[in-house]
Design a protein around this motif. Sequence first.
Motif, PDB file in Angstrom:
ATOM      1  N   ASP A  21      15.366  -2.120  -6.339  1.00 31.77           N
ATOM      2  CA  ASP A  21      15.964  -3.082  -5.432  1.00 31.77           C
ATOM      3  C   ASP A  21      15.172  -4.384  -5.410  1.00 31.77           C
ATOM      4  O   ASP A  21      15.732  -5.479  -5.468  1.00 31.77           O
ATOM      5  CB  ASP A  21      15.927  -2.460  -4.035  1.00 31.77           C
ATOM      6  CG  ASP A  21      17.172  -2.748  -3.280  1.00 31.77           C
ATOM      7  OD1 ASP A  21      18.247  -2.700  -3.909  1.00 31.77           O
ATOM      8  OD2 ASP A  21      17.064  -3.045  -2.062  1.00 31.77           O
ATOM      9  N   GLU A  22      13.849  -4.250  -5.334  1.00 33.48           N
ATOM     10  CA  GLU A  22      12.970  -5.426  -5.351  1.00 33.48           C
ATOM     11  C   GLU A  22      13.153  -6.181  -6.665  1.00 33.48           C
ATOM     12  O   GLU A  22      13.273  -7.401  -6.691  1.00 33.48           O
ATOM     13  CB  GLU A  22      11.489  -5.005  -5.238  1.00 33.48           C
ATOM     14  CG  GLU A  22      11.115  -4.367  -3.920  1.00 33.48           C
ATOM     15  CD  GLU A  22      10.895  -5.389  -2.820  1.00 33.48           C
ATOM     16  OE1 GLU A  22      10.065  -6.303  -3.016  1.00 33.48           O
ATOM     17  OE2 GLU A  22      11.575  -5.279  -1.777  1.00 33.48           O
TER      18      GLU A  22
ATOM     19  N   MET B  71       0.837  -1.212   0.000  1.00 37.72           N
ATOM     20  CA  MET B  71       0.000   0.000   0.000  1.00 37.72           C
ATOM     21  C   MET B  71       0.867   1.254   0.000  1.00 37.72           C
ATOM     22  O   MET B  71       0.506   2.272  -0.578  1.00 37.72           O
ATOM     23  CB  MET B  71      -0.953   0.021   1.207  1.00 37.72           C
ATOM     24  CG  MET B  71      -2.047  -1.033   1.146  1.00 37.72           C
ATOM     25  SD  MET B  71      -2.989  -1.051  -0.414  1.00 37.72           S
ATOM     26  CE  MET B  71      -3.905   0.463  -0.269  1.00 37.72           C
ATOM     27  N   ALA B  72       2.033   1.173   0.642  1.00 37.32           N
ATOM     28  CA  ALA B  72       2.956   2.317   0.628  1.00 37.32           C
ATOM     29  C   ALA B  72       4.117   1.991  -0.303  1.00 37.32           C
ATOM     30  O   ALA B  72       4.561   0.850  -0.362  1.00 37.32           O
ATOM     31  CB  ALA B  72       3.477   2.573   2.039  1.00 37.32           C
ATOM     32  N   GLY B  73       4.570   2.997  -1.043  1.00 37.50           N
ATOM     33  CA  GLY B  73       5.657   2.767  -1.991  1.00 37.50           C
ATOM     34  C   GLY B  73       7.023   2.773  -1.334  1.00 37.50           C
ATOM     35  O   GLY B  73       7.203   3.329  -0.251  1.00 37.50           O
ATOM     36  N   LYS B  74       7.976   2.145  -2.018  1.00 39.63           N
ATOM     37  CA  LYS B  74       9.355   2.110  -1.511  1.00 39.63           C
ATOM     38  C   LYS B  74      10.226   3.113  -2.241  1.00 39.63           C
ATOM     39  O   LYS B  74      11.437   3.157  -2.033  1.00 39.63           O
ATOM     40  CB  LYS B  74       9.944   0.721  -1.740  1.00 39.63           C
ATOM     41  CG  LYS B  74       9.251  -0.411  -1.003  1.00 39.63           C
ATOM     42  CD  LYS B  74       9.990  -1.729  -1.280  1.00 39.63           C
ATOM     43  CE  LYS B  74       9.378  -2.901  -0.520  1.00 39.63           C
ATOM     44  NZ  LYS B  74       8.068  -3.325  -1.085  1.00 39.63           N
ATOM     45  N   GLY B  75       9.648   3.845  -3.179  1.00 37.19           N
ATOM     46  CA  GLY B  75      10.441   4.784  -3.978  1.00 37.19           C
ATOM     47  C   GLY B  75      11.110   4.081  -5.143  1.00 37.19           C
ATOM     48  O   GLY B  75      11.128   2.850  -5.228  1.00 37.19           O
ATOM     49  N   LEU B  76      11.655   4.882  -6.036  1.00 36.30           N
ATOM     50  CA  LEU B  76      12.257   4.356  -7.254  1.00 36.30           C
ATOM     51  C   LEU B  76      13.381   3.363  -6.945  1.00 36.30           C
ATOM     52  O   LEU B  76      13.399   2.239  -7.448  1.00 36.30           O
ATOM     53  CB  LEU B  76      12.808   5.524  -8.089  1.00 36.30           C
ATOM     54  CG  LEU B  76      13.352   5.189  -9.462  1.00 36.30           C
ATOM     55  CD1 LEU B  76      12.253   4.703 -10.391  1.00 36.30           C
ATOM     56  CD2 LEU B  76      14.049   6.404 -10.061  1.00 36.30           C
ATOM     57  N   ALA B  77      14.293   3.769  -6.077  1.00 36.93           N
ATOM     58  CA  ALA B  77      15.424   2.903  -5.745  1.00 36.93           C
ATOM     59  C   ALA B  77      14.928   1.637  -5.050  1.00 36.93           C
ATOM     60  O   ALA B  77      15.426   0.540  -5.303  1.00 36.93           O
ATOM     61  CB  ALA B  77      16.419   3.648  -4.870  1.00 36.93           C
TER      62      ALA B  77
ATOM     63  N   ILE C 137      13.460 -10.487  -9.441  1.00 29.23           N
ATOM     64  CA  ILE C 137      13.116 -10.713 -10.851  1.00 29.23           C
ATOM     65  C   ILE C 137      14.368 -10.814 -11.713  1.00 29.23           C
ATOM     66  O   ILE C 137      14.523 -11.733 -12.514  1.00 29.23           O
ATOM     67  CB  ILE C 137      12.198  -9.576 -11.363  1.00 29.23           C
ATOM     68  CG1 ILE C 137      10.911  -9.519 -10.520  1.00 29.23           C
ATOM     69  CG2 ILE C 137      11.855  -9.778 -12.844  1.00 29.23           C
ATOM     70  CD1 ILE C 137       9.949  -8.413 -10.912  1.00 29.23           C
ATOM     71  N   ARG C 138      15.256  -9.886 -11.491  1.00 28.93           N
ATOM     72  CA  ARG C 138      16.458  -9.784 -12.333  1.00 28.93           C
ATOM     73  C   ARG C 138      17.288 -11.070 -12.436  1.00 28.93           C
ATOM     74  O   ARG C 138      17.816 -11.359 -13.506  1.00 28.93           O
ATOM     75  CB  ARG C 138      17.314  -8.647 -11.776  1.00 28.93           C
ATOM     76  CG  ARG C 138      18.280  -8.030 -12.748  1.00 28.93           C
ATOM     77  CD  ARG C 138      18.804  -6.785 -12.070  1.00 28.93           C
ATOM     78  NE  ARG C 138      19.920  -6.180 -12.727  1.00 28.93           N
ATOM     79  CZ  ARG C 138      20.670  -5.233 -12.150  1.00 28.93           C
ATOM     80  NH1 ARG C 138      20.383  -4.835 -10.919  1.00 28.93           N
ATOM     81  NH2 ARG C 138      21.673  -4.700 -12.786  1.00 28.93           N
TER      82      ARG C 138
END
Length: 484
Positions: free
Chosen positions: A70-71, A60-66, A76-77
Motif C-alpha cells: 500500500d505504501e 519500528m513496527a511493520g504494516k504487513g505485506l499488504a 513510489i508506484r
Amino acid sequence: MKRDSKETPSMDPENWDEFRAKSHKILDEMIDDLEGVRERYVWKPMADKDIEPFQRPIPMAGKGLAGAFDEFSKYIRPFPFGVNHPRFWGWVNGTGTADGMIANMISAGFHSPNILHNHAGFWTERQVLEWFKGLFGFSEKALGNFVSGGSTANLMGLAVARFAKAGGQNLRKNGLDGRKFTVYGSESTHYSIPKALDVLGLGANSFVQIPVDGNDRIDIGAVKKRLAADRKAGRTPIAIAANAGTVGTGAFDDLEELGKIAEAEGLWLHVDGAFGAIAAFSPKYRHLLKGLTKADSLAFDLHKWLHQPYEVGCIMVKEGHLMEETFRHKASYIQNLPGTLSDVPEIFSDRGVELSRGFRSFPFWFSINSLGAQKFIEMVEKNIEQAKVLESMVENSPVLESLAPVPLCIVNLRYKGDKIPENKLNPINEKILTALHRRGIAVPSPFSIAGRFSLRVNITNHRTEIRDLEILIKAVEDLGREFE
Ligand SMILES: *Cc1c(COP(=O)(O)O)cnc(C)c1O
C-alpha cells in the motif's frame, strides 16, 4: 498453513496461506502495470508533497505485506523512471521484460548468491558466459564475470590492462610507485573510462582524448601521431579504450585498425561495448564490430540492449588467466575443500573486486529460455531499423533537422523552424525537451553536438513502435511552434 515454529520472533509469515493470497494479488497488480504501461505518462515530476513521505522516521513496527505494498502504491508506484514505456529514449537504458520481472522474483526466492560456492547458480553463470564467448567470437581461453554494469565492467577491464601492461604482480604489491601511464580513447568516450583510470590510481589525466572524424569515430591517424609524440616525450602508453557504440551517436571506432595499432605498440585493447556490442548478435549488423576479436577485454551491459532487470553488466578478457592474476587473493576462510560446497571449479571473486554478489545472469538465462535468443536479435534489428525510419521522418519534416549520422539506434535531432537564427535554436530546443519530459509525452535526453543542443533519441526499447516515433515528431513540431 500457520507457522509451526515454536520459536519467536521470526521473519517468516505467520500464515503462509494468507501470504500466498496477498502475494498473488500483488503479482497481478504488477502485471497490470506492465500490461498498461503504454497508457501511462512516460515520466511525472515529483512535487514537494510527493517527496514528503520519504522524510519520515524509520517504522519500528511493520504494516504487513499488504500494508507495505500500500505504501509502495501510494508513494513510489506513481513515479517510476519511465524506462519501460514505449517512448522512453533517454540516455541508454533497457526496457525490461515481463519475463525478467518473474525471473527476479524467482531468483529472490531461490536466494542463491554467487559467492565462491558450488551450486547450480555457478553453472548457470558459467553457461551464460560461454554463450557470450561464442556470440562475440572469443576463444576457450577467455574468462568473464558479471558485474553491476558497464561502468564497473570498464573499471575491471582497465584494471586487468593495468596489471598486464603496467607492472604485473609488482604493481599489485607496491602500487604505481610514482610511475605514470597513458591510455588512449576518443573525445566521444564514455566518462566511465577516465573515472576508472582515476579510481585505478592512474589519474583521470592519464586518459588522452583523440579527436573524432565527422562520423564520431576515433581519428586513427591522430592516434598514431599522438602515440609517437607521447613516447618521444617519455610517456608510457599502456592501453587503448575503443568505443563500440558511442553514447552520443552510437558510432563504432575502427576496431580492426585500433587492434593493429595495439599489437604493433604492445598496448592493451579494451572495448567499451556497453550497448553497441549487442549488435554483434545480429548477422545483419555484426559487421559494425569488425575487429572485435582483437580486443583484449570487452565490457557490455545486459541491462541495456538485452533488457535485463538492473543491475547486470559483463566483462570478458581474452587471456582469461590475466584476469585471475589481477584479482586473486588467498585467505584460509575461502579455501577450496574437495567435495564440499566450497569445491567450486572457478572462483568469480578472483575475477573482480566483489565477493558476495547476486545471481546476476539468472534473469538472462531465464529470458533466453523463455523467449529464445532469436527474439533478442530481432529486437536489436527492429530498433536499428526504427532509428533509420526516425531519421527519414526528421529529414522529411520542413521544420526539423538531423544533427549527426545514425550508424546504430541513436538519432540526434532538433527543431529548426523556418529561418530561426542559430542563437535562438538552443533555448527553443531546451524548452521542447523540458516540455516532452514534464508533459509525460516522451523522454529523449539532452546532448550537445558542436555547440548545438540536440534532442537525443536512443532507441534501445523493445516496446517502441512506429506510431511512437510519429507521436514524437508531431510533438516536437508542435512544441517548436509553441516556443518560437
Ligand atoms: C551506459 C554506458 C556505460 C556505463 O554503463 P552502466 O551500466 O550505466 O554503468 C559505459 N559506456 C557506454 C558507451 C554506455 O552507454
